[in-house]
Design an enzyme around this catalytic site. Structure first.
Site, PDB file in Angstrom:
ATOM      1  N   ARG A 104       0.853  -1.201   0.000  1.00 17.96           N
ATOM      2  CA  ARG A 104       0.000   0.000   0.000  1.00 17.96           C
ATOM      3  C   ARG A 104       0.876   1.234   0.000  1.00 17.96           C
ATOM      4  NH1 ARG A 104      -4.790   0.200   4.261  1.00 17.96           N
ATOM      5  NH2 ARG A 104      -3.063   0.792   5.612  1.00 17.96           N
ATOM      6  N   THR A 108      -1.484   7.430  -0.363  1.00 14.66           N
ATOM      7  CA  THR A 108      -2.785   7.246  -1.018  1.00 14.66           C
ATOM      8  C   THR A 108      -3.538   6.027  -0.477  1.00 14.66           C
ATOM      9  OG1 THR A 108      -1.865   5.803  -2.711  1.00 14.66           O
ATOM     10  CG2 THR A 108      -1.828   8.172  -3.179  1.00 14.66           C
ATOM     11  N   ASP A 200       0.457  -3.365  12.020  1.00 15.70           N
ATOM     12  CA  ASP A 200       0.926  -3.725  10.672  1.00 15.70           C
ATOM     13  C   ASP A 200       1.315  -5.197  10.668  1.00 15.70           C
ATOM     14  OD1 ASP A 200       2.785  -4.214   8.464  1.00 15.70           O
ATOM     15  OD2 ASP A 200       2.578  -2.071   8.092  1.00 15.70           O
ATOM     16  N   ASP A 203       4.903  -6.179   9.325  1.00 18.54           N
ATOM     17  CA  ASP A 203       5.966  -5.803  10.263  1.00 18.54           C
ATOM     18  C   ASP A 203       5.978  -6.716  11.482  1.00 18.54           C
ATOM     19  OD1 ASP A 203       7.014  -3.774   8.745  1.00 18.54           O
ATOM     20  OD2 ASP A 203       5.796  -2.209   9.675  1.00 18.54           O
TER      21      ASP A 203
HETATM   22  C1  PRP Z   1      -1.099  -4.827   4.253  1.00 18.57           C
HETATM   23  C2  PRP Z   1      -1.877  -6.126   4.379  1.00 18.57           C
HETATM   24  C3  PRP Z   1      -2.722  -6.119   3.148  1.00 18.57           C
HETATM   25  C4  PRP Z   1      -3.024  -4.655   2.952  1.00 18.57           C
HETATM   26  C5  PRP Z   1      -4.412  -4.402   3.442  1.00 18.57           C
HETATM   27  O1  PRP Z   1      -0.029  -4.982   3.399  1.00 18.57           O
HETATM   28  O2  PRP Z   1      -1.067  -7.257   4.494  1.00 18.57           O
HETATM   29  O3  PRP Z   1      -2.079  -6.652   1.997  1.00 18.57           O
HETATM   30  O4  PRP Z   1      -2.075  -3.928   3.756  1.00 18.57           O
HETATM   31  O5  PRP Z   1      -4.785  -3.105   3.188  1.00 18.57           O
HETATM   32  P1  PRP Z   1      -5.932  -2.718   2.146  1.00 18.57           P
HETATM   33  O6  PRP Z   1      -7.070  -3.637   2.386  1.00 18.57           O
HETATM   34  O7  PRP Z   1      -6.231  -1.301   2.528  1.00 18.57           O
HETATM   35  O8  PRP Z   1      -5.366  -2.811   0.764  1.00 18.57           O
HETATM   36  P2  PRP Z   1       1.093  -3.848   3.236  1.00 18.57           P
HETATM   37  O9  PRP Z   1       0.751  -2.936   2.120  1.00 18.57           O
HETATM   38  O10 PRP Z   1       1.357  -3.222   4.568  1.00 18.57           O
HETATM   39  O11 PRP Z   1       2.334  -4.691   2.747  1.00 18.57           O
HETATM   40  P3  PRP Z   1       3.218  -5.763   3.522  1.00 18.57           P
HETATM   41  O12 PRP Z   1       2.353  -6.980   3.747  1.00 18.57           O
HETATM   42  O13 PRP Z   1       4.326  -6.025   2.574  1.00 18.57           O
HETATM   43  O14 PRP Z   1       3.677  -5.148   4.819  1.00 18.57           O
HETATM   44  N1  URA Z   2      -2.406  -3.335   6.810  1.00 17.14           N
HETATM   45  C1  URA Z   2      -2.059  -3.830   8.022  1.00 17.14           C
HETATM   46  O1  URA Z   2      -1.072  -4.580   8.148  1.00 17.14           O
HETATM   47  N2  URA Z   2      -2.833  -3.502   9.080  1.00 17.14           N
HETATM   48  C2  URA Z   2      -3.890  -2.699   8.977  1.00 17.14           C
HETATM   49  O2  URA Z   2      -4.561  -2.431   9.997  1.00 17.14           O
HETATM   50  C3  URA Z   2      -4.230  -2.190   7.709  1.00 17.14           C
HETATM   51  C4  URA Z   2      -3.471  -2.534   6.647  1.00 17.14           C
END
Ligand code: PRP
Ligand code: URA
Length: 209
Positions: A104, A108, A200, A203
């Site tokens: 994400r 945005t 997150d 993380d």
């Molecule tokens: C997080 C999570 C989802 C997304 C959810 O990933 O694992 O993929 O955000 O958010 P959304 O429903 O608003 O799209 P992130 O972008 O943090 O990536 P990561 O898993 O690599 O940390």
């Molecule tokens: N992605 C995450 O990992 N946690 C949230 O709460 C939203 C998006």
């Protein structure tokens, strides 16, 4: 309209509460996510069709059951979706695994694609997408679209925690895709994080913050 299955088995709810606690470290977080995925996998695969198969036990011949029809593919959304793969693979060890890389944009909150590698025959398989967090729904919707563009027509989405906003978006955009979640939380905050959520997920799984 697709169905939302809320899998609120006591074991899942108990483990999820430990995951939500900010004092739970990555080692335990990963283990709990794997265990919950296994438990959820039981429900996600509950209606797989069976067919008869003739086998011989040490005692006699019998007509036994085996899973018929389409084979399975597990497709985690990187990174956090990876944490749900092993639980499902321990139930269905022969499943193929594809990967979709999305992150994400921090301002945005829109997903950005950076990777896609799928089994060659993905369109013939029942696909289970895994991602612990369904927040705005943007990442899940885009992953489903990518799979549909490659011919997939039998897709399920398995998440741990969902926001009502994300559920509504996936149901509206992809009414043919059933969603399996362990909890539906209250809302999204100004950073599009799920409240109360668990922070997150990527993380916390990989210890990157
Ligand atoms: C997080 C999570 C989802 C997304 C959810 O990933 O694992 O993929 O955000 O958010 P959304 O429903 O608003 O799209 P992130 O972008 O943090 O990536 P990561 O898993 O690599 O940390
Ligand atoms: N992605 C995450 O990992 N946690 C949230 O709460 C939203 C998006």
């Amino acid at each position: 309209m697709s169905e939302v299955h809320i899998i609120n088995h006591p074991l899942i709810q108990h483990k999820l509460s430990i995951m939500r606690d900010k004092n739970t470290g990555s080692k335990d977080f990963r283990k709990l996510l794997m265990e919950i995925s296994l438990l959820m996998g039981y429900e996600v695969t509950r209606d797989l069709p069976l067919e008869d198969k003739e086998i011989e036990t040490p005692i006699c011949r019998m007509t036994a059951k085996e899973i018929s029809g389409r084979k399975l593919a597990i497709v985690p959304i990187l990174r956090a979706g990876l944490g749900m793969v092993d639980g499902l693979l321990s139930l269905v060890p022969v499943a193929k695994v594809g990967h979709i890389g999305l992150y994400r944009n921090e301002e945005t909150h829109k997903p950005v694609v950076y990777y896609c590698k799928l089994p060659e025959d993905i369109q013939k398989r029942l696909v289970i997408i895994t991602d612990p967090m369904l927040a705005t729904g943007g990442s899940s919707c885009d992953a489903i679209t990518m799979l549909k563009e490659r011919g997939c027509d039998n897709i399920r989405l398995m998440c741990l925690v969902a926001a009502p906003e994300g559920l509504a978006k996936v149901q509206e955009t992809h009414p043919d895709v059933d969603i399996y979640v362990a909890a539906v939380d209250e809302h999204l905050n100004e950073n599009a994080y799920i409240v109360p959520g668990l922070g997150d997920a990527g993380d916390r799984i990989f210890g990157t913050k």
